[in-house]
Each structure stands twice: as structure tokens, then as C-alpha cells.
Scaffold this motif. Structure first.
Motif, PDB file in Angstrom:
ATOM      1  N   ARG A 158       7.778   4.395   7.120  1.00 17.41           N
ATOM      2  CA  ARG A 158       6.659   4.282   6.290  1.00 17.41           C
ATOM      3  C   ARG A 158       7.052   3.994   5.106  1.00 17.41           C
ATOM      4  N   TYR A 159       8.074   4.532   4.581  1.00 16.07           N
ATOM      5  CA  TYR A 159       8.608   4.177   3.236  1.00 16.07           C
ATOM      6  C   TYR A 159       9.327   2.732   3.210  1.00 16.07           C
ATOM      7  N   PHE A 160       9.816   2.536   4.178  1.00 16.29           N
ATOM      8  CA  PHE A 160      10.450   1.177   4.049  1.00 16.29           C
ATOM      9  C   PHE A 160       9.682  -0.133   4.391  1.00 16.29           C
ATOM     10  N   VAL A 161       8.162   0.129   5.095  1.00 12.96           N
ATOM     11  CA  VAL A 161       7.312  -1.014   5.206  1.00 12.96           C
ATOM     12  C   VAL A 161       6.819  -1.428   3.718  1.00 12.96           C
ATOM     13  N   ALA A 162       6.677  -0.474   2.715  1.00 15.98           N
ATOM     14  CA  ALA A 162       6.243  -0.828   1.637  1.00 15.98           C
ATOM     15  C   ALA A 162       7.033  -1.605   0.918  1.00 15.98           C
ATOM     16  N   GLY A 163       8.486  -1.393   0.922  1.00 13.54           N
ATOM     17  CA  GLY A 163       9.506  -2.107   0.407  1.00 13.54           C
ATOM     18  C   GLY A 163       9.596  -3.280   0.887  1.00 13.54           C
ATOM     19  N   MET A 164       9.390  -3.503   2.395  1.00 13.21           N
ATOM     20  CA  MET A 164       9.524  -5.034   2.854  1.00 13.21           C
ATOM     21  C   MET A 164       8.449  -5.723   2.512  1.00 13.21           C
ATOM     22  N   LEU A 216       1.298  -4.949  11.161  1.00 14.02           N
ATOM     23  CA  LEU A 216       1.020  -4.549  12.521  1.00 14.02           C
ATOM     24  C   LEU A 216       2.344  -4.051  13.334  1.00 14.02           C
ATOM     25  N   VAL A 217       3.528  -4.626  13.254  1.00  9.76           N
ATOM     26  CA  VAL A 217       4.837  -4.164  13.840  1.00  9.76           C
ATOM     27  C   VAL A 217       4.908  -2.629  13.436  1.00  9.76           C
ATOM     28  N   LEU A 234      12.778 -19.006   9.327  1.00 10.01           N
ATOM     29  CA  LEU A 234      13.572 -17.538   9.673  1.00 10.01           C
ATOM     30  C   LEU A 234      13.755 -16.736   8.325  1.00 10.01           C
ATOM     31  N   TRP A 235      14.518 -17.421   7.194  1.00  5.33           N
ATOM     32  CA  TRP A 235      14.822 -16.722   6.158  1.00  5.33           C
ATOM     33  C   TRP A 235      13.648 -16.094   5.214  1.00  5.33           C
ATOM     34  N   ASN A 236      12.741 -17.075   5.229  1.00  2.14           N
ATOM     35  CA  ASN A 236      11.717 -16.586   4.347  1.00  2.14           C
ATOM     36  C   ASN A 236      10.311 -15.944   4.993  1.00  2.14           C
ATOM     37  N   PHE A 237      10.327 -16.320   6.374  1.00  2.83           N
ATOM     38  CA  PHE A 237       8.892 -15.643   6.960  1.00  2.83           C
ATOM     39  C   PHE A 237       9.499 -14.463   7.970  1.00  2.83           C
ATOM     40  N   ALA A 238      10.522 -14.731   8.848  1.00  2.00           N
ATOM     41  CA  ALA A 238      10.629 -13.851  10.096  1.00  2.00           C
ATOM     42  C   ALA A 238      11.730 -12.802   9.489  1.00  2.00           C
ATOM     43  N   PHE A 239      12.509 -12.945   8.648  1.00  2.00           N
ATOM     44  CA  PHE A 239      13.682 -11.981   8.220  1.00  2.00           C
ATOM     45  C   PHE A 239      13.135 -10.715   8.055  1.00  2.00           C
ATOM     46  N   PRO A 240      12.007 -10.558   7.017  1.00  2.00           N
ATOM     47  CA  PRO A 240      11.473  -9.341   6.964  1.00  2.00           C
ATOM     48  C   PRO A 240      11.080  -8.442   7.951  1.00  2.00           C
ATOM     49  N   VAL A 241      10.615  -9.166   9.071  1.00  2.00           N
ATOM     50  CA  VAL A 241       9.970  -8.747  10.238  1.00  2.00           C
ATOM     51  C   VAL A 241      11.423  -8.050  11.120  1.00  2.00           C
ATOM     52  N   ILE A 242      12.233  -9.188  10.965  1.00  2.00           N
ATOM     53  CA  ILE A 242      13.498  -8.688  11.857  1.00  2.00           C
ATOM     54  C   ILE A 242      14.100  -7.363  11.047  1.00  2.00           C
ATOM     55  N   LEU A 243      14.138  -7.444   9.692  1.00  2.00           N
ATOM     56  CA  LEU A 243      14.765  -6.168   9.107  1.00  2.00           C
ATOM     57  C   LEU A 243      13.944  -4.957   9.443  1.00  2.00           C
ATOM     58  N   MET A 244      12.570  -5.354   9.562  1.00  2.00           N
ATOM     59  CA  MET A 244      11.626  -4.111   9.722  1.00  2.00           C
ATOM     60  C   MET A 244      12.024  -3.496  11.091  1.00  2.00           C
ATOM     61  N   VAL A 245      12.320  -4.440  12.069  1.00  2.00           N
ATOM     62  CA  VAL A 245      12.533  -3.715  13.502  1.00  2.00           C
ATOM     63  C   VAL A 245      13.930  -3.175  13.514  1.00  2.00           C
ATOM     64  N   ILE A 246      14.758  -3.854  12.594  1.00  2.00           N
ATOM     65  CA  ILE A 246      16.114  -3.227  12.918  1.00  2.00           C
ATOM     66  C   ILE A 246      16.228  -1.781  12.088  1.00  2.00           C
ATOM     67  N   PHE A 247      15.654  -1.734  10.813  1.00  2.00           N
ATOM     68  CA  PHE A 247      15.694  -0.627  10.222  1.00  2.00           C
ATOM     69  C   PHE A 247      14.730   0.497  10.860  1.00  2.00           C
ATOM     70  N   GLY A 248      13.739   0.094  11.321  1.00  2.00           N
ATOM     71  CA  GLY A 248      12.720   0.881  12.056  1.00  2.00           C
ATOM     72  C   GLY A 248      13.174   1.412  13.178  1.00  2.00           C
ATOM     73  N   THR A 298      18.707  -2.260  -4.977  1.00  2.00           N
ATOM     74  CA  THR A 298      18.811  -1.599  -6.165  1.00  2.00           C
ATOM     75  C   THR A 298      17.444  -1.142  -6.558  1.00  2.00           C
ATOM     76  N   SER A 299      16.383  -1.552  -5.611  1.00  2.00           N
ATOM     77  CA  SER A 299      14.984  -1.535  -6.048  1.00  2.00           C
ATOM     78  C   SER A 299      14.248  -0.392  -5.123  1.00  2.00           C
ATOM     79  N   GLY A 300      14.866   0.375  -4.301  1.00  2.00           N
ATOM     80  CA  GLY A 300      14.500   1.083  -3.304  1.00  2.00           C
ATOM     81  C   GLY A 300      13.642   0.224  -2.276  1.00  2.00           C
ATOM     82  N   VAL A 301      14.322  -0.557  -1.743  1.00  2.00           N
ATOM     83  CA  VAL A 301      13.574  -1.104  -0.359  1.00  2.00           C
ATOM     84  C   VAL A 301      14.649  -0.677   0.720  1.00  2.00           C
ATOM     85  N   PHE A 302      15.986  -0.628   0.611  1.00  2.00           N
ATOM     86  CA  PHE A 302      16.529  -0.250   1.819  1.00  2.00           C
ATOM     87  C   PHE A 302      16.935   1.320   1.835  1.00  2.00           C
TER      88      PHE A 302
END
Lengths: 272, 293
Positions: free
Chosen positions: A64-70, A130-131, A34-48, A192-196
Motif C-alpha cells: 500500500r505504501y509502495f503503490v503511492a510511490g509508484m 488494479l494490480v 516498456l520503460w515509460n509505461f509497463a516498467f512501474p507495473v513490473i516493479l509493482m509486481v516484483i516488489f509486491g 531517495t524520495s521514499g518510493v522503494f
């Protein structure tokens, strides 16, 4: 009855076996899956879903900006966070002690870790893109230059984060306490690094802070892959600074290597 | 004859202010099973872990299969089997996955299915290790310890948490390994287990070996007196004698046949063991303490 002429399995053969069991353990352990694998995808869906449609520049959506950060974050999740949490647990639950008592060569152990990190990362990036492409208008890179950047940035980022994760595994006092120490580091770097957020919209001191750490540079390199060339003007220097990205990631790889060699230990603290 | 499989000579080891080993010496011949008995903190785990290569002694010498464990290479390690005390690892793998995985580390492993059968985990073959009971988990540890076909096997309290039936099955397994010529160092708290499995028993206290002999001879057991007890008018009477046979004949003559409630008891290994430990601590033997009140 003993057969001393039989030869030991090679380091690579045992390393391959390590990759196979490590992968099974990585995906079967709910917490790590969950935390190491699926979490970025979950964040991608929420933020997206929430901000995905907003534009950060003409023709560039936040998604598009966010997927690079994720994807850059994914390197931190699958390599740094995963190892910095898993190794203290293995030190505590007897995994490392058991392995030390077998003829498994030490390099095979690290081959197992690296193989798992690389495979989990590839799966995660595939899922993210893909998502992103299916639902949030993310464009898959088309030019050879973009793919080349993607490959070297991934390799350098994974190298730095794997070594830093191995080195950092000596910091948590207990295996159970490890997530509480490791996860906030990743989270703070993401903020702080321009992901969110768009990096250049962050307060200046925050940008300076993030510039010392690898995530900012990795995210920047990934943006050069997933955003059109014109978006480079949104970067602090007005360009992608790929040379600087490569330099910082290589520097952190060397720092990670030195720290890992100096500090890594098999036994828990308080034993000799 | 051949050189012993394990040699421990005058080993000292200090942890900060605790003296864990204080001139510990013993040896194990090839194919022999030696049980290490001693109270908690006596130094059993320390000496075992030095032999396994996990720790280093401060002084003295150790040798396993002719090699100093501090310099043991892969070829040397592939001839050892180690069953540690507390293991909770490998929870997300199944029994068969674990045994097959570890088999791949060794040049000449046993067949994983045979090993699983030998430790009695066939029915749990495809269960996740985290779902195993305490005793089953211990048997998996033993399976992983023997899958590499070790010449020397270290068993640190292997039957803790076993029910009596599982313990007996485990003993048969160890006897089979002994029959194949495996050299075994067994650490245990169960005197019955030591008596059943060990060719020799070493009693260790405060970092030294107090006595090392066959279970029948430990601490002069074969020369010890026997206790004969019987019922006289419903009350148990006991006498201690060096000639229990004669005592029984005399009693039979007195009762004119069967002796009511007859029991003849030699000192058990436990009596000898407790006596040795108490003597070493300078205590009164525990038997006497128990008898009063």
C-alpha cells in the motif's frame, strides 16, 4: 487552380491529430512502451510479491505504501523520462525538422506531447491500482477529499514533469545516449524520495536531498490518497503537509516553464 | 509577367571559418523547374535551407512566393513542399497513417490514397515505415512533401538510393507535378536527372552560381564541338569537329557506304558541368587528365 480562400486547420484540430499519432508511436515503440509505461507495473509486481505482505505500520502493508510511490514515479516515467528521451531522438531523426517545414503550429506539437503524457498516465495509474487492489491489498480511495488530492497532485506533478522533460531534452548530446542520462536521474530520485523505501527510514541527509526535488512531495501527496489518515504520523512532519506538496510542485512547474522557454530548441546542437 | 516564385539575390552565409555562400544569385519563375548542381560543400543545401526558412543568410535577400522565408507564416508554409535529405523519422507509423496525418496540416490537401498511388507505394500502404527500403522511404518523403498541394516544391537529392526503374517512375511523377504548374527546386548529383527534369540548370561552386541556363545551352553547350569516332582497321579513330554532319558525309564517301562503329557525340551535360567546376577551381579540365595514361 490554387484556392487561397481555404482556411488553415485550427491549432486545436492539428493538436488532436498530434495526440493520435504520438500515442500510436508511444505504444508501438517497444522501448518507450516498456520503460515509460509497463516498467512501474513490473516493479509493482516484483516488489509486491517480495515485500508486499510486510507491514510498515500497523494495518499498512508495504504494497500500500509502495503503490503511492509508484504512481508518483509513473508521473516521472510518462512525463519527464518519456519526453527527455523522445524529444532528443526526434531532434536527431528529422521529426522536428520535418514538422518545422510544415504549417503545423508549435502549440499543436506540445498539445500532442501533453495529451500523450496524460493518457499514458491515466492508463498506467489504472493498471497500477488494479494490480495493487487485486493482488496486494491496495485500497482504492473512497473519500472526495482523497480524490480531490489525487487530481490536483496528478495535474501539478504532470505539469512540472512535462515542462522539466521538455527543458531537459536539450541536455543529451545524442538521441541514443539520452536514456543513459535520463533514467539514472529518475532512479536516484526514486531511491531517495521514499518510493522503494519508507521515507522516514532513510538517512537524514538523503531526506534533506530529496526535499529539494518534486518526487518526494508528489509521493507524499499520493500517500495521503492511498493510505489511511492515521498513517500521516509516519511522515517526517507527522502530517501530510499537503500545502507544502502543492507549493513545491507548483514551484517546480514554474522552474520547468522558465527552463523550457529559455533552453528548448528544435535543431540539433552544432547547427544554427 | 508575374514575379518569379523564388528570388535569390547576392546571398552570403558564413559558418565559423567556412564561407558557404558567397554572392549566390538566381531565380525560379512560376511553374519552372530549376536543378541545382554542384559538388558536395558547394552551398546547395545551405541555400535550399535558407529558402525553406531553416537558416538565415548573413546578407543579401531571398524571397519565396513574395515572402522572406525568415518571416514566413503558416499560410506561407502551407504552400511549400519540402523533401529533406536525410529522414529516418515516423518509423512506428504506417505509410497511410503518415500521409493522412500530414494531409491534415494543410487547407487543401491532395487525397492521401492518390498520393500513395502516385509515388508507387500502394503495396506498402499498411507497412510500418521502418520496414521500407531506402528507395521506398524516399518515395514516402516525396509523398509527404506533395500531399499539401504545394505551389513550390523543394527536392533535396530525392532519388538517392533509387534503382533505375524507380528513378524513371519518379521522373514521371515530377513531370506530372510540373504539368500542374508546380514550381520546383531540385538538388541532385545525377546529371541525367537534371537534364530530363529541369527547365534550367544552375551550377553552383564555392557558394556562387557559375552558370545558369537550359540544359541544352549551359556553358555554351549548343555551340560546342562534336566528337565523331569510327573504326579504321579495328582501331577507334576520333575527330573533333564543329560540323559533324559534314564529317559523317565525308566518311561515308570514303568508306563507300556504312561507316564501321560510327559514333557521334556532343558534349554531355556532365562534360560541361565538370569543365565548369574544374575551371572554377583553376584545375586542368578533367578530360585531359583522363586521356593521359
Amino acid at each position: 487552380m490554387s484556392a487561397p480562400t481555404l482556411s488553415l486547420p485550427t491549432t486545436v484540430a492539428i493538436g488532436r491529430r498530434r495526440v493520435s499519432v504520438e500515442l500510436k508511436q508511444f505504444f508501438r515503440d517497444r522501448q518507450s512502451a516498456l520503460w515509460n509505461f509497463a516498467f512501474p507495473v513490473i516493479l509493482m509486481v516484483i516488489f509486491g510479491s517480495v515485500f508486499g505482505g510486510q507491514s510498515v505500520a500497523p494495518d499498512i502493508t508495504f504494497a500500500r505504501y509502495f503503490v503511492a510511490g509508484m504512481i508518483a514515479s509513473g508521473v516521472f516515467y510518462t512525463a519527464f523520462q518519456n519526453l527527455a528521451i523522445a524529444i532528443p531522438l526526434e531532434r536527431e531523426d528529422g521529426t522536428l525538422k520535418r514538422l518545422q517545414g510544415t504549417p503545423m503550429p508549435t502549440p499543436s506539437y506540445f498539445m500532442g506531447k501533453i495529451g500523450t503524457v496524460v493518457i499514458a498516465y491515466i492508463a498506467q495509474v489504472t493498471l497500477l491500482v488494479l494490480v495493487g487492489a487485486l493482488f496486494y491489498g491496495v485500497k482504492v480511495p473512497t473519500t472526495a477529499t482523497q480524490w480531490f488530492t489525487f487530481v490536483w497532485a496528478s495535474i501539478l506533478g504532470l505539469t512540472a514533469c512535462t515542462l522539466l522533460g521538455i527543458a531537459f531534452s536539450v541536455v543529451p548530446r545524442t538521441g541514443r545516449g539520452a536514456p543513459a542520462i535520463v533514467s539514472p536521474i529518475v532512479l536516484v530520485l526514486q531511491f531517495t524520495s521514499g518510493v522503494f523505501f519508507v521515507f522516514t527510514q532513510l538517512p537524514h541527509w538523503m531526506q534533506v536531498f530529496a526535499s529539494f526535488f518534486p518526487l518526494k512531495w508528489l509521493a507524499q501527496a499520493m500517500r495521503s490518497v492511498f493510505l489511511p489518515e492515521a498513517a500521516a504520523v509516519m511522515e517526517p512532519a507527522g502530517s501530510w503537509e499537503l500545502g507544502m506538496c502543492a507549493f513545491m510542485l507548483a514551484l517546480w512547474s514554474i522552474i520547468g516553464l522558465v527552463l523550457a522557454i529559455v533552453f528548448f530548441r528544435w535543431a540539433p546542437r552544432g547547427t544554427n | 509577367m508575374t514575379r518569379p516564385a523564388v528570388v535569390v539575390h547576392d546571398v552570403h552565409k558564413q559558418y565559423r571559418d567556412v564561407r558557404a555562400l558567397d554572392g549566390c544569385s538566381f531565380h525560379i519563375d512560376v511553374g519552372e523547374c530549376v536543378a541545382l548542381l554542384g559538388p558536395n560543400g558547394a552551398g546547395k543545401t545551405t541555400i535550399t535551407e535558407i529558402l525553406e526558412g531553416y537558416r538565415r543568410q548573413d546578407s543579401g535577400s531571398v524571397e519565396v512566393l513574395g515572402v522572406d522565408p525568415a518571416h514566413g507564416d503558416r499560410a506561407w508554409k502551407s504552400q511549400l513542399g519540402i523533401v529533406l535529405q536525410t529522414d529516418r523519422d515516423l518509423g512506428d507509423l504506417t505509410v497511410v497513417e503518415s500521409v493522412e496525418h500530414f494531409a491534415g496540416y494543410y487547407p487543401n490537401p491532395r487525397d492521401p490514397d492518390e498520393v500513395i498511388r502516385a509515388v508507387g507505394l500502394e503495396e506498402k500502404r499498411t507497412s510500418r515505415n521502418e520496414k521500407l527500403s531506402g528507395g521506398q522511404r524516399r518515395r514516402l518523403d516525396v509523398a509527404l512533401g506533395i500531399v499539401g498541394r504545394p505551389r513550390v516544391l523543394f527536392l533535396d537529392e530525392p532519388t538517392t538510393g533509387f534503382d533505375p526503374e524507380a528513378r524513371r517512375e519518379f521522373w514521371s511523377l515530377i513531370e506530372a507535378l510540373k504539368a500542374e504548374g508546380t514550381t520546383i527546386l531540385l538538388t541532385t548529383h545525377y546529371l541525367e536527372e537534371a537534364e530530363r527534369l529541369a527547365d534550367r540548370v544552375a551550377v553552383i561552386s564555392r557558394g556562387r552560381v557559375l552558370a545558369c541556363d537550359t540544359p541544352a545551352h549551359l556553358g555554351g553547350r549548343e555551340r560546342s564541338s562534336a566528337r565523331v569516332s569510327w573504326l579504321e582497321d579495328g582501331v577507334r579513330v576520333e575527330s573533333q569537329t564543329m560540323e559533324p554532319g559534314h564529317a559523317v558525309v565525308d566518311l561515308m564517301a570514303r568508306f563507300g557506304g556504312e561507316i564501321p562503329g560510327l559514333e557521334v557525340r556532343r558534349e554531355t551535360l556532365e562534360d560541361i558541368y565538370l569543365g565548369l567546376i574544374a575551371e572554377d577551381r583553376g584545375d586542368v579540365p578533367p578530360m585531359v587528365e583522363v586521356d593521359i595514361e
